[in-house]
Motif scaffolding. Structure first.
Motif, PDB file in Angstrom:
ATOM      1  N   TYR A   1      -0.107   4.093  19.085  1.00 34.88           N
ATOM      2  CA  TYR A   1       1.230   3.598  18.765  1.00 34.88           C
ATOM      3  C   TYR A   1       1.438   3.878  17.283  1.00 34.88           C
ATOM      4  O   TYR A   1       0.484   4.007  16.524  1.00 34.88           O
ATOM      5  CB  TYR A   1       1.335   2.097  19.015  1.00 34.88           C
ATOM      6  N   HIS A   2       2.697   3.974  16.880  1.00 34.07           N
ATOM      7  CA  HIS A   2       2.979   4.178  15.461  1.00 34.07           C
ATOM      8  C   HIS A   2       4.322   3.550  15.101  1.00 34.07           C
ATOM      9  O   HIS A   2       5.127   3.213  15.969  1.00 34.07           O
ATOM     10  CB  HIS A   2       2.963   5.673  15.103  1.00 34.07           C
ATOM     11  N   LEU A   3       4.539   3.409  13.792  1.00 35.60           N
ATOM     12  CA  LEU A   3       5.804   2.902  13.283  1.00 35.60           C
ATOM     13  C   LEU A   3       6.047   3.548  11.927  1.00 35.60           C
ATOM     14  O   LEU A   3       5.166   3.535  11.059  1.00 35.60           O
ATOM     15  CB  LEU A   3       5.768   1.377  13.144  1.00 35.60           C
ATOM     16  N   MET A   4       7.222   4.103  11.758  1.00 39.96           N
ATOM     17  CA  MET A   4       7.621   4.687  10.485  1.00 39.96           C
ATOM     18  C   MET A   4       8.207   3.586   9.601  1.00 39.96           C
ATOM     19  O   MET A   4       8.831   2.647  10.092  1.00 39.96           O
ATOM     20  CB  MET A   4       8.656   5.799  10.683  1.00 39.96           C
ATOM     21  N   LYS A   5       8.030   3.733   8.303  1.00 43.64           N
ATOM     22  CA  LYS A   5       8.537   2.742   7.357  1.00 43.64           C
ATOM     23  C   LYS A   5      10.052   2.578   7.492  1.00 43.64           C
ATOM     24  O   LYS A   5      10.564   1.458   7.452  1.00 43.64           O
ATOM     25  CB  LYS A   5       8.168   3.152   5.924  1.00 43.64           C
ATOM     26  N   SER A   6      10.767   3.668   7.672  1.00 46.33           N
ATOM     27  CA  SER A   6      12.230   3.593   7.798  1.00 46.33           C
ATOM     28  C   SER A   6      12.637   2.776   9.024  1.00 46.33           C
ATOM     29  O   SER A   6      13.595   1.998   8.961  1.00 46.33           O
ATOM     30  CB  SER A   6      12.834   4.994   7.854  1.00 46.33           C
ATOM     31  N   ASP A   7      11.917   2.918  10.139  1.00 51.35           N
ATOM     32  CA  ASP A   7      12.209   2.117  11.338  1.00 51.35           C
ATOM     33  C   ASP A   7      11.887   0.645  11.095  1.00 51.35           C
ATOM     34  O   ASP A   7      12.623  -0.243  11.524  1.00 51.35           O
ATOM     35  CB  ASP A   7      11.409   2.627  12.546  1.00 51.35           C
ATOM     36  N   TRP A   8      10.768   0.400  10.422  1.00 52.26           N
ATOM     37  CA  TRP A   8      10.373  -0.973  10.105  1.00 52.26           C
ATOM     38  C   TRP A   8      11.438  -1.635   9.225  1.00 52.26           C
ATOM     39  O   TRP A   8      11.830  -2.774   9.462  1.00 52.26           O
ATOM     40  CB  TRP A   8       9.006  -0.963   9.425  1.00 52.26           C
ATOM     41  N   GLN A   9      11.912  -0.907   8.199  1.00 53.66           N
ATOM     42  CA  GLN A   9      12.941  -1.455   7.313  1.00 53.66           C
ATOM     43  C   GLN A   9      14.231  -1.734   8.077  1.00 53.66           C
ATOM     44  O   GLN A   9      14.859  -2.775   7.885  1.00 53.66           O
ATOM     45  CB  GLN A   9      13.207  -0.494   6.140  1.00 53.66           C
ATOM     46  N   ALA A  10      14.626  -0.820   8.960  1.00 50.46           N
ATOM     47  CA  ALA A  10      15.848  -1.018   9.748  1.00 50.46           C
ATOM     48  C   ALA A  10      15.702  -2.242  10.658  1.00 50.46           C
ATOM     49  O   ALA A  10      16.653  -3.025  10.802  1.00 50.46           O
ATOM     50  CB  ALA A  10      16.140   0.235  10.567  1.00 50.46           C
ATOM     51  N   ASN A  11      14.548  -2.408  11.264  1.00 50.41           N
ATOM     52  CA  ASN A  11      14.318  -3.563  12.134  1.00 50.41           C
ATOM     53  C   ASN A  11      14.383  -4.865  11.346  1.00 50.41           C
ATOM     54  O   ASN A  11      14.926  -5.859  11.808  1.00 50.41           O
ATOM     55  CB  ASN A  11      12.959  -3.464  12.840  1.00 50.41           C
ATOM     56  N   ARG A  12      13.822  -4.866  10.139  1.00 54.16           N
ATOM     57  CA  ARG A  12      13.849  -6.077   9.292  1.00 54.16           C
ATOM     58  C   ARG A  12      15.276  -6.416   8.886  1.00 54.16           C
ATOM     59  O   ARG A  12      15.648  -7.590   8.866  1.00 54.16           O
ATOM     60  CB  ARG A  12      12.984  -5.884   8.056  1.00 54.16           C
ATOM     61  N   GLN A  13      16.078  -5.389   8.551  1.00 58.06           N
ATOM     62  CA  GLN A  13      17.460  -5.640   8.179  1.00 58.06           C
ATOM     63  C   GLN A  13      18.251  -6.179   9.373  1.00 58.06           C
ATOM     64  O   GLN A  13      19.054  -7.084   9.230  1.00 58.06           O
ATOM     65  CB  GLN A  13      18.107  -4.373   7.634  1.00 58.06           C
ATOM     66  N   ALA A  14      18.002  -5.629  10.559  1.00 51.74           N
ATOM     67  CA  ALA A  14      18.698  -6.094  11.764  1.00 51.74           C
ATOM     68  C   ALA A  14      18.304  -7.543  12.074  1.00 51.74           C
ATOM     69  O   ALA A  14      19.158  -8.353  12.463  1.00 51.74           O
ATOM     70  CB  ALA A  14      18.374  -5.185  12.941  1.00 51.74           C
TER      71      ALA A  14
ATOM     72  N   LEU B   1       0.817  -1.224   0.000  1.00 48.84           N
ATOM     73  CA  LEU B   1       0.000   0.000   0.000  1.00 48.84           C
ATOM     74  C   LEU B   1       0.846   1.267   0.000  1.00 48.84           C
ATOM     75  O   LEU B   1       0.334   2.357  -0.253  1.00 48.84           O
ATOM     76  CB  LEU B   1      -0.964  -0.006   1.185  1.00 48.84           C
ATOM     77  N   GLY B   2       2.130   1.150   0.293  1.00 50.10           N
ATOM     78  CA  GLY B   2       3.044   2.283   0.193  1.00 50.10           C
ATOM     79  C   GLY B   2       2.935   3.318   1.292  1.00 50.10           C
ATOM     80  O   GLY B   2       3.325   4.476   1.101  1.00 50.10           O
ATOM     81  N   PHE B   3       2.453   2.938   2.457  1.00 50.22           N
ATOM     82  CA  PHE B   3       2.372   3.890   3.566  1.00 50.22           C
ATOM     83  C   PHE B   3       3.768   4.221   4.080  1.00 50.22           C
ATOM     84  O   PHE B   3       4.660   3.373   4.085  1.00 50.22           O
ATOM     85  CB  PHE B   3       1.533   3.319   4.723  1.00 50.22           C
ATOM     86  N   ASP B   4       3.946   5.452   4.539  1.00 51.19           N
ATOM     87  CA  ASP B   4       5.185   5.872   5.180  1.00 51.19           C
ATOM     88  C   ASP B   4       5.123   5.678   6.693  1.00 51.19           C
ATOM     89  O   ASP B   4       6.156   5.640   7.356  1.00 51.19           O
ATOM     90  CB  ASP B   4       5.466   7.354   4.894  1.00 51.19           C
ATOM     91  N   GLU B   5       3.897   5.592   7.212  1.00 51.18           N
ATOM     92  CA  GLU B   5       3.699   5.440   8.657  1.00 51.18           C
ATOM     93  C   GLU B   5       2.460   4.584   8.883  1.00 51.18           C
ATOM     94  O   GLU B   5       1.483   4.672   8.139  1.00 51.18           O
ATOM     95  CB  GLU B   5       3.491   6.805   9.318  1.00 51.18           C
ATOM     96  N   LEU B   6       2.520   3.761   9.914  1.00 53.06           N
ATOM     97  CA  LEU B   6       1.347   3.024  10.373  1.00 53.06           C
ATOM     98  C   LEU B   6       1.063   3.428  11.806  1.00 53.06           C
ATOM     99  O   LEU B   6       1.987   3.615  12.602  1.00 53.06           O
ATOM    100  CB  LEU B   6       1.576   1.517  10.292  1.00 53.06           C
ATOM    101  N   GLN B   7      -0.213   3.575  12.107  1.00 49.67           N
ATOM    102  CA  GLN B   7      -0.656   3.891  13.464  1.00 49.67           C
ATOM    103  C   GLN B   7      -1.701   2.869  13.884  1.00 49.67           C
ATOM    104  O   GLN B   7      -2.375   2.278  13.037  1.00 49.67           O
ATOM    105  CB  GLN B   7      -1.302   5.274  13.537  1.00 49.67           C
TER     106      GLN B   7
ATOM    107  N   MET C   1       4.397  -5.811  18.203  1.00 50.68           N
ATOM    108  CA  MET C   1       4.513  -5.687  16.753  1.00 50.68           C
ATOM    109  C   MET C   1       5.643  -4.730  16.358  1.00 50.68           C
ATOM    110  O   MET C   1       5.898  -4.529  15.174  1.00 50.68           O
ATOM    111  CB  MET C   1       3.184  -5.219  16.150  1.00 50.68           C
ATOM    112  N   GLY C   2       6.313  -4.122  17.345  1.00 51.02           N
ATOM    113  CA  GLY C   2       7.423  -3.221  17.059  1.00 51.02           C
ATOM    114  C   GLY C   2       7.031  -1.763  16.948  1.00 51.02           C
ATOM    115  O   GLY C   2       7.855  -0.921  16.584  1.00 51.02           O
ATOM    116  N   MET C   3       5.786  -1.452  17.274  1.00 52.44           N
ATOM    117  CA  MET C   3       5.331  -0.067  17.203  1.00 52.44           C
ATOM    118  C   MET C   3       5.784   0.696  18.451  1.00 52.44           C
ATOM    119  O   MET C   3       6.107   0.091  19.477  1.00 52.44           O
ATOM    120  CB  MET C   3       3.807  -0.021  17.054  1.00 52.44           C
ATOM    121  N   HIS C   4       5.794   2.025  18.353  1.00 53.66           N
ATOM    122  CA  HIS C   4       6.267   2.891  19.433  1.00 53.66           C
ATOM    123  C   HIS C   4       5.113   3.701  20.004  1.00 53.66           C
ATOM    124  O   HIS C   4       4.276   4.214  19.265  1.00 53.66           O
ATOM    125  CB  HIS C   4       7.353   3.842  18.915  1.00 53.66           C
TER     126      HIS C   4
END
Length: 179
Positions: A163-176, A116-122, A139-142
């Motif tokens: 709670y929310h999660l930015m796409k950049s944080d989600w991508q970093a968590n997946r890479q880690a 869906l291309g969201f930059d943020e999920l809440q 789920m990793g949200m803040h």
């Protein structure tokens, strides 16, 4: 759309055959106590929402089905607001406490960011239901804090927390996690 599969779940568009299970869920006051669907009070109210929302919003509304017995146990949906997707979910009481919301939620976050291309999920929850906040953290949200306070028809005051999660944080968590 192909179902999104997790270890125990199949997440797929709502089908006409889901009517009765979803109606039982959304007319149960325990399930909808703090959801927008608490306004659905009768089978006729539900029927209208089922036809105009659940069966038509196939890109953003999904049934949660157990792989073991193919029973609809809940739903997840995105409410798009520009580049943000606000997640809503509900489960049948018989499915509470089994970790299904977090399991489906992780898959839904991937779908929300990648497809869906969201930059943020809440995700929002009522302070009277702290389990939802714990699920969002799993789920990793803040924690984003309080959004608003409102009063139910019963007189109960409800604080809405987010709670929310930015796409950049989600991508970093997946890479880690992959490394």
């Amino acid at each position: 759309m192909q179902p999104i599969l997790t270890e125990r779940l199949s997440i797929r568009p709502i089908r006409p055959s889901d009517h009765d299970a979803l109606q039982a869920m959304l007319l149960d006051p325990r399930v909808v106590a703090y959801l927008r669907y608490r306004a659905l009070k009768t089978p006729a109210d539900f029927d209208d929402s089922f036809k105009t929302h659940f069966l038509t919003d196939v890109a953003t509304t999904f049934g949660i089905e157990t792989k073991s017995d193919h029973q609809l146990i809940g739903f997840y949906e995105f409410h798009p607001e520009e580049t943000t997707g606000i997640l809503t979910y509900a489960l049948s009481p018989s499915a509470w406490g089994h970790g299904y919301v977090a399991e489906a939620g992780r898959a839904m976050m991937a779908y929300g960011f990648e497809t869906l291309g969201f930059d943020e999920l809440q995700a929002h929850y009522a302070d009277a239901n702290p389990n939802s906040g714990r699920v969002m953290a799993k789920m990793g949200m803040h924690d984003q804090g309080e959004l608003e306070t409102f009063t139910l028809d019963s007189g109960e005051t409800v604080r809405v927390l987010a709670y929310h999660l930015m796409k950049s944080d989600w991508q970093a968590n997946r890479q880690a996690d992959a490394g």
